[in-house]
Design a protein around this motif. Structure first.
Motif, short mmCIF file in Angstrom:
data_model
loop_
_atom_site.label_atom_id
_atom_site.label_comp_id
_atom_site.label_asym_id
_atom_site.label_seq_id
_atom_site.Cartn_x
_atom_site.Cartn_y
_atom_site.Cartn_z
N LYS A 128 -56.82 83.12 9.56
CA LYS A 128 -57.58 83.60 10.71
C LYS A 128 -56.62 84.33 11.66
N GLY A 129 -57.07 85.44 12.18
CA GLY A 129 -56.23 86.22 13.09
C GLY A 129 -55.33 87.23 12.39
N TYR A 130 -55.48 87.37 11.08
CA TYR A 130 -54.65 88.29 10.29
C TYR A 130 -54.80 89.73 10.79
N LEU A 131 -56.03 90.18 10.95
CA LEU A 131 -56.25 91.55 11.44
C LEU A 131 -55.77 91.70 12.88
N GLU A 132 -56.10 90.74 13.72
CA GLU A 132 -55.72 90.81 15.12
C GLU A 132 -54.20 90.87 15.27
#
Length: 155
Positions: free
Chosen positions: A68-72
């Protein structure tokens, strides 16, 4: 006379200028799959645009297994054009399924944003940004290639 007016109005979107390298992207706001607003800002460095379910599936496959948060962490924003999807299907099935994703999907429900960035319907459009200015544009037709490109971006 009415025919020519309708023809002119029908062709008007084709005259819209595509964003060119060196241009600044106009800010926009969309809701994600949780109905949380996101406004494109100067922090975004990558804008991924999927115009079809096949292209969106490529993004999903490229992000499988990522935390989670990979793109961000990569300052990346994912926009999915879902305007062709029947609203009832989107509301009852597609959007609830997207809520299980561990990344945000900005939903372009009315095709207000995706048409600004022309590209192939079956490919993922990658817009590389620097402080809101377009510096590079690429298209990906495979999840593997997209995943490799995302892995090269330093968080």
């Amino acid at each position: 006379m009415k025919f020519f007016l309708l023809l002119l109005l029908g062709l008007l979107p084709l005259c819209a200028q595509a964003v060119e390298v060196g241009e600044r992207l106009a800010p926009w706001t969309l809701l994600d799959q949780f109905d949380q607003a996101y406004t494109l800002n100067d922090q975004a460095q990558i804008l991924l645009v999927a115009r079809s379910m096949d292209a969106a599936k490529q993004v999903d496959a490229a992000l499988q297994g990522q935390p989670k948060g990979y793109l961000e962490a990569r300052h990346a924003v994912f926009v999915a054009d879902i305007q062709r999807m029947p609203r009832l299907i989107a509301k009852l099935f597609a959007v609830p399924a997207m809520q299980a994703y561990n990344y945000r999907v900005m939903l372009d429900r009315d095709a207000r944003i995706a048409p600004r960035y022309p590209g192939a319907v079956d490919k993922v459009l990658w817009l590389q940004l620097d402080k809101g200015q377009l510096i590079e544009q690429r298209e990906y037709s495979s999840a593997t290639d997209l995943r490799q490109a995302l892995e090269q971006v330093k968080p």
